[in-house]
Design an enzyme around this catalytic site. Structure first.
Site, PDB file in Angstrom:
ATOM      1  N   SER A  21      19.436  32.984 -19.210  1.00  0.00           N
ATOM      2  CA  SER A  21      19.334  33.794 -17.997  1.00  0.00           C
ATOM      3  C   SER A  21      20.668  34.466 -17.666  1.00  0.00           C
ATOM      4  O   SER A  21      21.738  33.852 -17.773  1.00  0.00           O
ATOM      5  CB  SER A  21      18.925  32.878 -16.841  1.00  0.00           C
ATOM      6  N   ASN A  69      32.527  34.418 -15.363  1.00  0.00           N
ATOM      7  CA  ASN A  69      31.765  35.344 -14.528  1.00  0.00           C
ATOM      8  C   ASN A  69      31.614  34.759 -13.139  1.00  0.00           C
ATOM      9  O   ASN A  69      31.597  33.548 -12.943  1.00  0.00           O
ATOM     10  CB  ASN A  69      30.389  35.644 -15.141  1.00  0.00           C
ATOM     11  N   VAL A  71      29.173  36.526 -10.905  1.00  0.00           N
ATOM     12  CA  VAL A  71      28.251  37.588 -10.504  1.00  0.00           C
ATOM     13  C   VAL A  71      27.649  37.303  -9.124  1.00  0.00           C
ATOM     14  O   VAL A  71      27.503  38.206  -8.294  1.00  0.00           O
ATOM     15  CB  VAL A  71      27.150  37.764 -11.585  1.00  0.00           C
ATOM     16  N   CYS A 130      24.321  27.236 -10.392  1.00  0.00           N
ATOM     17  CA  CYS A 130      25.187  28.417 -10.333  1.00  0.00           C
ATOM     18  C   CYS A 130      26.465  28.070  -9.564  1.00  0.00           C
ATOM     19  O   CYS A 130      26.393  27.645  -8.406  1.00  0.00           O
ATOM     20  CB  CYS A 130      24.478  29.584  -9.655  1.00  0.00           C
ATOM     21  N   LYS A 165      17.726  23.538 -14.690  1.00  0.00           N
ATOM     22  CA  LYS A 165      18.974  23.855 -15.394  1.00  0.00           C
ATOM     23  C   LYS A 165      20.141  23.132 -14.721  1.00  0.00           C
ATOM     24  O   LYS A 165      20.416  23.354 -13.539  1.00  0.00           O
ATOM     25  CB  LYS A 165      19.220  25.369 -15.379  1.00  0.00           C
ATOM     26  N   THR A 193      27.468  27.142 -16.647  1.00  0.00           N
ATOM     27  CA  THR A 193      28.885  27.373 -16.916  1.00  0.00           C
ATOM     28  C   THR A 193      29.787  26.310 -16.283  1.00  0.00           C
ATOM     29  O   THR A 193      29.435  25.672 -15.299  1.00  0.00           O
ATOM     30  CB  THR A 193      29.292  28.747 -16.371  1.00  0.00           C
ATOM     31  N   THR A 266      26.354  34.182 -23.913  1.00  0.00           N
ATOM     32  CA  THR A 266      27.486  35.102 -24.027  1.00  0.00           C
ATOM     33  C   THR A 266      27.431  35.933 -25.319  1.00  0.00           C
ATOM     34  O   THR A 266      27.839  37.104 -25.319  1.00  0.00           O
ATOM     35  CB  THR A 266      28.793  34.280 -23.960  1.00  0.00           C
TER      36      THR A 266
HETATM   37  C1  SIN Z   1      25.844  34.208 -11.354  1.00  0.00           C
HETATM   38  O1  SIN Z   1      24.987  35.053 -11.054  1.00  0.00           O
HETATM   39  O2  SIN Z   1      26.857  34.055 -10.657  1.00  0.00           O
HETATM   40  C2  SIN Z   1      25.684  33.368 -12.577  1.00  0.00           C
HETATM   41  C3  SIN Z   1      24.425  32.624 -12.573  1.00  0.00           C
HETATM   42  C4  SIN Z   1      24.585  31.170 -12.864  1.00  0.00           C
HETATM   43  O3  SIN Z   1      25.657  30.717 -13.255  1.00  0.00           O
HETATM   44  O4  SIN Z   1      23.607  30.429 -12.703  1.00  0.00           O
END
Ligand code: SIN
Length: 304
Positions: A21, A69, A71, A130, A165, A193, A266
């Site tokens: 994802s 990241n 995001v 996340c 997850k 991550t 990645t």
């Molecule tokens: C994000 O959108 O910040 C990354 C998504 C995630 O790490 O689950």
């Protein structure tokens, strides 16, 4: 022909190679590069209750052997997903699995309930990992009680395959895994991550607007392998592994550690066709080792 198919909680995947994802959009963005039907499955970008603009830029940074990241779960929300995106991707000849994210238990439940109505979505991936949001996300995935609570709440409304997850940013990954399985998870996916940061020494400032972000890529593969191996031994449900898989050998390592399937993350940013190359490489590995089915390799690591 060697058999690359795997069975995960009653779902047959034509091969164990799926996309992680947030690294493959909703699949349609990659149509110029490949036929999504060749992949085992696609885990689409996170879907939340409402539109989210995500964090301020910069929110990506290259690091040694990896990528950071932050995001912040940017997406248009579940209404737009169901109305505009789902009709375009529902005909892909592969499993489409929706990554469900949220800030509260109620939001996870609301999104899961909506996705449950979509006939061509056989499973969701509950994202309690996340690291880039102030509310929810990883906060649910770092405490067994909260991880179990959100899983139970979603289990009540989500009638299909429930994948959860997990975050690697914990001391005892097996405690979290057991908690979500107790809560009703059918499958565990890991790892999301690792929380990290990057600093621009000249400017004496953090590189990311959020200061910290999530580290992915080859740098995290040893951590991911260790956690997949531990969780596979600790819980009775299938595990899908991810974390720095760049080629077929990496994928085989995850399968030997106990993963029934893998997600490629990645690496898609470097080569959008990497998933197909990994599928080819898995076939060649079976050929070379004279193994007829990849299922034989799941958890087949020799430790004695
Ligand atoms: C994000 O959108 O910040 C990354 C998504 C995630 O790490 O689950």
């Amino acid at each position: 022909m060697n058999d690359l198919s795997v069975n995960i909680a009653g779902m047959t995947f034509k091969n164990p190679v799926t996309t992680a994802s947030g690294t493959f959009g909703y699949g349609e963005e990659f149509l110029d590069f490949l036929d999504p039907g060749q992949l085992g499955g696609i885990f689409v970008k996170a879907v939340t209750g409402k539109n989210r603009e995500g964090n301020n830029y910069p929110r990506m940074a290259e690091t040694t052997g990896g990528m950071l990241n932050s995001v912040g779960l940017q997406n248009k929300g579940v209404d737009i997903f169901c109305r505009d995106i789902y009709p375009k991707i529902k005909t892909f000849d592969t499993h489409i699995i929706v990554n469900v994210s949220g800030s509260t238990v109620e939001e996870y439940v609301e999104v899961s309930e909506r996705i449950n109505e979509l006939e061509k979505i056989p499973a969701i991936e509950l994202n309690i990992s996340c690291p880039n949001v102030k509310l929810g996300g990883m906060a649910f995935g770092t405490m067994p009680d909260m991880a179990k609570e959100v899983t139970i709440a979603v289990r009540k409304v989500y009638k299909k395959i429930l994948m959860v997850k997990l975050s690697p940013n914990v001391t005892h990954i097996t405690e979290i895994a057991k908690a979500v399985v107790d809560g009703g998870a059918d499958v565990i996916t890991l790892i999301n991550t690792l929380l990290g940061m990057a600093i621009d020494a000249e400017r004496r400032r953090p590189v990311l607007s959020t200061i910290t972000g999530g580290l992915s890529g080859p740098a995290i593969k040893p951590v991911a392998l260790r956690m997949v191996w531990q969780v596979h031994k600790a819980v009775p449900v299938p595990v899908i592994g991810l974390g720095g898989i760049m080629n077929a050998t990496d994928a085989i390592e995850f399968i030997l550690a106990g993963a029934s399937a893998v997600q490629i993350g990645t690496a898609n940013f470097i080569d959008p066709r990497v998933g197909l190359k990994i599928i080819d490489g898995l076939g060649q590995y079976l050929e070379r080792h004279q193994i007829s089915t990849i299922k034989e390799l799941i958890g087949a690591l020799k430790t004695e």
